[in-house]
Structures are given as structure tokens and as C-alpha cells.
Design a protein around this motif. Structure first.
Motif, PDB file in Angstrom:
ATOM      1  N   PHE A 501       0.830  -1.209   0.000  1.00 33.53           N
ATOM      2  CA  PHE A 501       0.000   0.000   0.000  1.00 33.53           C
ATOM      3  C   PHE A 501       0.863   1.258   0.000  1.00 33.53           C
ATOM      4  O   PHE A 501       0.543   2.256  -0.644  1.00 33.53           O
ATOM      5  N   ARG A 502       1.987   1.206   0.745  1.00 29.78           N
ATOM      6  CA  ARG A 502       2.868   2.383   0.782  1.00 29.78           C
ATOM      7  C   ARG A 502       3.472   2.642  -0.593  1.00 29.78           C
ATOM      8  O   ARG A 502       3.584   3.795  -1.013  1.00 29.78           O
ATOM      9  N   LEU A 503       3.843   1.589  -1.305  1.00 27.88           N
ATOM     10  CA  LEU A 503       4.402   1.761  -2.641  1.00 27.88           C
ATOM     11  C   LEU A 503       3.363   2.298  -3.613  1.00 27.88           C
ATOM     12  O   LEU A 503       3.687   3.119  -4.486  1.00 27.88           O
ATOM     13  N   VAL A 504       2.108   1.838  -3.472  1.00 27.94           N
ATOM     14  CA  VAL A 504       1.040   2.381  -4.319  1.00 27.94           C
ATOM     15  C   VAL A 504       0.905   3.883  -4.103  1.00 27.94           C
ATOM     16  O   VAL A 504       0.793   4.678  -5.042  1.00 27.94           O
ATOM     17  N   PHE A 541      10.963   1.113   1.108  1.00 22.19           N
ATOM     18  CA  PHE A 541       9.840   0.197   1.143  1.00 22.19           C
ATOM     19  C   PHE A 541       9.943  -0.867   0.062  1.00 22.19           C
ATOM     20  O   PHE A 541       9.303  -1.912   0.161  1.00 22.19           O
ATOM     21  N   GLY A 542      10.752  -0.586  -0.948  1.00 19.10           N
ATOM     22  CA  GLY A 542      10.900  -1.583  -1.999  1.00 19.10           C
ATOM     23  C   GLY A 542      11.886  -2.668  -1.652  1.00 19.10           C
ATOM     24  O   GLY A 542      11.873  -3.738  -2.225  1.00 19.10           O
ATOM     25  N   SER A 543      12.778  -2.411  -0.663  1.00 19.72           N
ATOM     26  CA  SER A 543      13.817  -3.383  -0.331  1.00 19.72           C
ATOM     27  C   SER A 543      13.649  -3.997   1.037  1.00 19.72           C
ATOM     28  O   SER A 543      14.388  -4.883   1.409  1.00 19.72           O
ATOM     29  N   SER A 544      12.718  -3.531   1.809  1.00 22.36           N
ATOM     30  CA  SER A 544      12.569  -4.032   3.163  1.00 22.36           C
ATOM     31  C   SER A 544      11.151  -4.504   3.391  1.00 22.36           C
ATOM     32  O   SER A 544      10.192  -3.932   2.926  1.00 22.36           O
ATOM     33  N   GLY A 545      11.045  -5.544   4.154  1.00 25.61           N
ATOM     34  CA  GLY A 545       9.724  -6.048   4.488  1.00 25.61           C
ATOM     35  C   GLY A 545       9.141  -5.400   5.701  1.00 25.61           C
ATOM     36  O   GLY A 545       8.039  -5.715   6.111  1.00 25.61           O
ATOM     37  N   HIS A 546       9.852  -4.464   6.312  1.00 28.16           N
ATOM     38  CA  HIS A 546       9.366  -3.811   7.524  1.00 28.16           C
ATOM     39  C   HIS A 546       9.155  -2.342   7.248  1.00 28.16           C
ATOM     40  O   HIS A 546      10.053  -1.633   6.847  1.00 28.16           O
ATOM     41  N   ALA A 547       7.959  -1.872   7.502  1.00 28.46           N
ATOM     42  CA  ALA A 547       7.686  -0.449   7.333  1.00 28.46           C
ATOM     43  C   ALA A 547       8.069   0.299   8.563  1.00 28.46           C
ATOM     44  O   ALA A 547       8.298   1.462   8.549  1.00 28.46           O
TER      45      ALA A 547
END
Length: 547
Positions: A501-504, A541-547
Motif C-alpha cells: 500500500f505504501r508503494l502504491v 519500502f521496496g527493499s525491506s519487508g518492515h515499514a
């Protein structure tokens, strides 16, 4: 101007090679594409590169070996250190001795000292080429760590052996005792100089930055100068510049822990070093291709040095050397893994014999590349008395052939061997990662609370500071609650959704900003600033699974 044109042609070939490799449907690795483009430059243009061996070695090897030592995962390296040392030292010595006598037996016209030099340059492996080959079939992490560690150490050990072989060829004498003592000085002094130069440079720049502030450009330039400074100083005292560059890189990783640079400096420095690594590795393979037409043109003269008249004998020798290297590597890998299992079998119940495909894949992954080419091109042009170095063209041809054939074989066999291959299970690292994130978040909350109290005492408006600090601490508390209360599977699933959602949202922000820029509703300075913020957020956010 001709030199500038040559450099531009090489750089253009490196750029084009990446695009061409992605376009080709058969998964041809980038190094092979670069060799083909280099060959096209050598055949269809008037540009010719006259390589100075010492300059070539100095320009290419120190930064590449320094970066390998800097970036290699240290924990994974130490976990499999015994296996890495067995491959990087034991296998190199076996390869140098075994292949030297095989080459001298096949080609009596090649002196034994030159055969040892050729065996030394074909002993190091190249993980960059392996990574390119396995891009579409990922190599298991533990196997890649072993290959990286092996390459880091066998580059140095192979090139040190080359140094002694060339010295024997130049002087005509070789003393095992003197060589052993010389090796202790060459290796020990080289390692010590690399460590010393790195520590001195990092402490000096940390002291300057602490007193007068940090300049990003200067920090990056210092990191670029360290491998060259280590190499030059080591060579000046007749130690190993190669080992100095390697130890400088390893030391840099630990020095950075206690003397952290600014985040902007680290990001820009990483980008610079990524570019340097891509460019230097690419240029080396393009240069290999550029040299091949000239090497082939002199094939008649080269084959004459072997005592034969037909050029196909050169292909026979190349295939024989590749076969010998593969057999020695397979036997050594098999024996090394057996010894490892025997050692662990006494301590751990249920240790399984490794799959045959694992041994075969590790053997096939021993691709020769940039270091082999760099090493063979450093063979001197003449002996001490001014006569031509014996069989130099032949050694270069055979080394180039080994590189190309090993790349082709690995590009065909490695994906087949790696398909569905699983390394022995490793302990999960998720709990370790979650604990580290919780500890970092708790430390942040404590620091924010202290800062709140300091601001309230100095300014007297406690409510404003409490509200601002509370908002930030809530983010950290949510992270702690999420990592502590839910099971790891739920955490990872939730984090993936949040990231998506953050990438969107970030992409929508970028599209809106592009519309504003096209309509000239924002200034160019503001557009650059907002674009950089979006780039940083998307990278996070594109390289990590933790926001």
C-alpha cells in the motif's frame, strides 16, 4: 585523443552489454556478451589497446579486491571459514602444482616456471561471473557466501603464487626455503599494511569530520584512495599489494562500525562504488574480447611455440586445461565436504551426505574471469636480459580460452544443476532480526523521552514537546507491539501488505509530481528535493519487508 576514444568505446560497450544481455532470450550471461562486444571492437574498428601490465594490474585489481573484502558477509564467511580456507588455499596450491606439471607435460616448449605462472593465474575464481550466470536461477545463499569467500582469498593466494613463478622465470632459479621466507614477508607485511592504512585513514577523516564537519565528496574520495594507497605502499616495501587491498577492505567494514559516516555519505558512496564495480568488471571482459582478435591473428606463431603446426591444437590444450581444472576442483570439493561432515558428525547427530548435484554445482561454479585475465596480462614482456618472455602469447591465449570456455560451460550446466537444489537447512534468522528491531525501537523511545525533558526544561512548553515526541514514540511502540505480540508469519504478511500500500501511494505521489513539473507549477529545485524524498522512500519500502 585516441586514448580518450578507446576509453569511451569501452565504456559504451559496457553500457550496451547490460541491455543486450537482458534482451537475449537464452539467458546469455553479461560477461560473455561483453567479451563478444569487445571482440567486435577489436575486429571492426581501428582501435587497439596496448596494455601496460603493471598499470593494468594497478588500475583494476586494488579497488575490486578492496570492495570484495569490504562487502563480503563476515559472519557467513567465518561460519564456513574452514571450507573457504580449504578451497582458497589448499585447492589453489593443488591447482598450481598439478596444472603446472600437466601444462609442462602437454607443452614441453613452455618452461616449467611459465607453466607455474599460467597455472597460478587460472587458479582464482570469479564470483561476479557466477552471479551473472545464475541471475535467472538464484544460487543458494550459503553456497554463494562460500564462493565469495573463496574468491576473496584465492585471488590473493593465486596472484602471490604468480609473483613467485614470474620471479623464477626471470631469474632462472627457485629456492623453496627462500620462497617460504619471502612468502611470510610478502603476506604478513601486505596484510599489516592494508590494516594500518585503513585504520589511519578512517581515524583521520573521523577526527577532521568531528571538528569541522563532514564533507560527503571528501569522504567518498578517501574510500577510493585507500585501496590504491595500500597497494602502492605494500609494493614499495616488496610486500603483496593484492593482500594489502584485501585486508584494507575487510578492515574498512569494521572501522566503519565505530566511525559512522552520515547517511547521505553512505548512500552516495555505495552508489559510487556500485558504479566502479560494474564499470571495472565490465571493462575487463570487454578488454578480453578486444584482445582476442589480436591473439587469434598470432595463432600461427603461437601454435609454433608448442611444436605443432595445426591451430586446432590450441583448442585441445584449452579444453585439456579446463578439464584438468574441473577434475581437480571436483575431487577437492568432494574431499572437503566429506571432511566437514566427518568433523560435524562427531558433534551433530543426523548430518547428511551432500547431494551429488551440490558437489557438481560448487565445482562448475569455479568460473575464471577478471582476475585471471588481469593476472596473465601482467606477465612481463621481456626477461632480465632483454629477450622476449618465453611463451607469453601462448599463456595469454590459453588463459583467455579457459575464461571463455569456463563461462560457456557454467552458463549451460550451472542453471541445470541449481534447479531445485537446496542447501542444508540453516537456522532461522527472523527472531534475531526482530530482537534487533525491538532493541533499536526501545533505545529510540528512551532517547526521545530524554530529549522531551531537556526541551521542556529549557523552553518551558512541555505540552508541545510531549505531543510531538508522543507521536513519534507511538510509531516505535507500534513496531514493538507488532513484533512482540503476533507470530512471525502474521507480522511478515502484515508488513508485506503495508509495504504494498505504501508503494502504491508513493507511485501516485510521483505521478502527481510529474504532472506538476510538466505544468511548471513547481520550481526545479523543489522538484529535485521532492523527487529525492520519494526515491529514498521507495528504495526503503521496496527493499525491506518492515515499514
Amino acid at each position: 585523443m585516441e586514448s580518450v576514444s578507446i576509453v569511451l568505446f569501452l565504456l559504451l560497450a559496457v553500457v550496451v552489454s547490460g541491455a543486450v544481455a537482458r534482451m537475449l532470450p537464452f539467458g546469455i550471461p553479461t560477461p560473455l556478451v561483453q567479451i563478444m562486444l569487445g571482440g567486435a571492437i577489436g575486429m571492426f574498428t581501428s582501435h587497439r589497446v596496448e596494455l601496460n601490465p603493471e598499470l593494468f594490474l594497478f588500475l583494476f585489481l586494488p579497488p575490486l579486491l578492496f570492495l570484495d573484502g569490504w562487502r563480503i558477509p563476515k559472519d557467513e564467511l567465518f561460519k564456513d571459514l574452514s571450507t573457504v580456507v580449504e578451497l582458497a588455499l589448499g585447492l589453489v596450491l593443488l591447482t598450481v602444482v598439478g596444472m603446472a606439471f600437466l601444462i609442462n607435460w602437454m607443452i614441453p616448449a613452455m618452461p616449467l616456471a611459465v607453466a607455474f605462472a599460467l597455472a597460478a593465474v587460472v587458479s582464482p575464481t570469479d564470483p561476479i561471473a557466477v552471479s551473472a550466470i545464475a541471475a535467472r536461477v538464484p544460487i543458494p545463499k550459503r553456497m554463494m557466501h562460500i564462493l565469495e569467500g573463496e574468491s576473496l582469498l584465492n585471488d590473493a593466494s593465486g596472484l602471490v603464487c604468480l609473483r613467485f613463478a614470474v620471479a623464477a622465470a626471470l631469474t632462472g632459479t627457485f629456492s623453496a626455503g627462500a620462497a617460504a621466507l619471502d612468502f611470510l614477508w610478502v603476506a604478513g607485511a601486505g596484510l599489516a599494511i592494508g590494516v594500518g592504512v585503513t585504520l589511519a585513514a578512517t581515524r583521520a577523516k573521523a577526527w577532521v569530520s568531528g571538528r569541522w564537519g563532514e564533507d560527503t565528496g571528501s569522504q567518498i574520495l578517501v574510500s577510493l584512495l585507500i585501496p590504491f594507497g595500500s597497494y602502492l605502499l605494500a609494493e614499495h616495501v616488496h610486500a603483496s599489494g593484492i593482500l594489502a587491498a584485501v585486508s584494507a577492505g575487510v578492515t574498512m567494514a569494521y572501522a566503519e562500525i565505530s566511525r559512522q559516516a552520515l547517511a547521505a555519505t553512505r548512500m552516495r558512496r555505495n552508489s559510487v562504488w556500485d558504479m566502479i564495480q560494474f564499470t571495472l568488471n565490465g571493462i575487463i571482459f570487454v578488454l578480453l574480447g578486444e584482445q582476442i582478435p589480436g591473439i587469434v591473428e598470432s595463432a600461427d606463431r603461437t601454435v609454433a611455440a608448442t611444436g605443432h603446426t595445426q591451430p586446432w591444437w590450441l583448442a585441445v590444450y584449452v579444453l585439456a586445461i579446463v578439464a584438468g581444472l574441473a577434475i581437480l576442483r571436483f575431487l577437492w570439493v568432494w574431499a572437503s565436504l566429506k571432511l566437514t561432515i566427518l568433523r560435524k558428525g562427531r558433534q551433530v547427530v543426523g548430518v547428511q551426505t551432500p547431494d551429488f548435484r551440490l558437489i557438481a554445482a560448487t565445482s562448475v561454479a569455479g568460473v575464471r574471469g577478471a582476475i585471471t585475465l588481469a593476472g596473465v596480462l601482467t606477465l612481463p614482456l621481456t626477461l632480465s636480459d632483454g629477450t622476449p618472455f618465453p611463451a607469453r602469447d601462448l599463456a595469454i591465449f590459453l588463459a583467455a580460452g579457459v575464461i571463455v570456455v569456463s563461462l560457456v560451460l557454467a552458463s549451460v550446466l550451472l542453471p541445470l544443476l541449481l534447479k531445485g537444489l537446496a542447501m542444508p537447512p540453516e537456522p532461522a534468522r527472523q527472531a534475531e532480526e526482530d530482537a534487533a528491531r525491538i532493541a533499536a525501537a526501545e533505545a529510540a523511545i528512551r532517547a526521545i523521552e530524554r530529549h522531551q525533558h531537556e526541551l521542556a526544561e529549557s523552553h518551558g512548553e512541555a505540552d508541545i514537546f510531549a505531543e510531538a515526541g508522543g507521536q513519534v514514540m507511538d510509531l516505535y511502540r507500534e513496531r514493538i507491539d507488532g513484533l512482540s505480540d503476533r507470530n512471525p508469519g502474521e507480522v511478515r504478511a502484515s508488513d508485506r501488505l503495508l509495504r504494498d500500500f505504501r508503494l502504491v501511494g508513493l507511485r501516485a505521489e510521483r505521478a502527481a509530481l510529474e504532472q506538476l513539473v510538466r505544468g511548471r507549477s513547481v520550481s526545479s529545485d523543489l522538484a529535485r528535493k521532492l523527487t529525492r524524498e520519494l526515491d529514498l522512500s521507495e528504495a526503503r519500502f521496496g527493499s525491506s519487508g518492515h515499514a
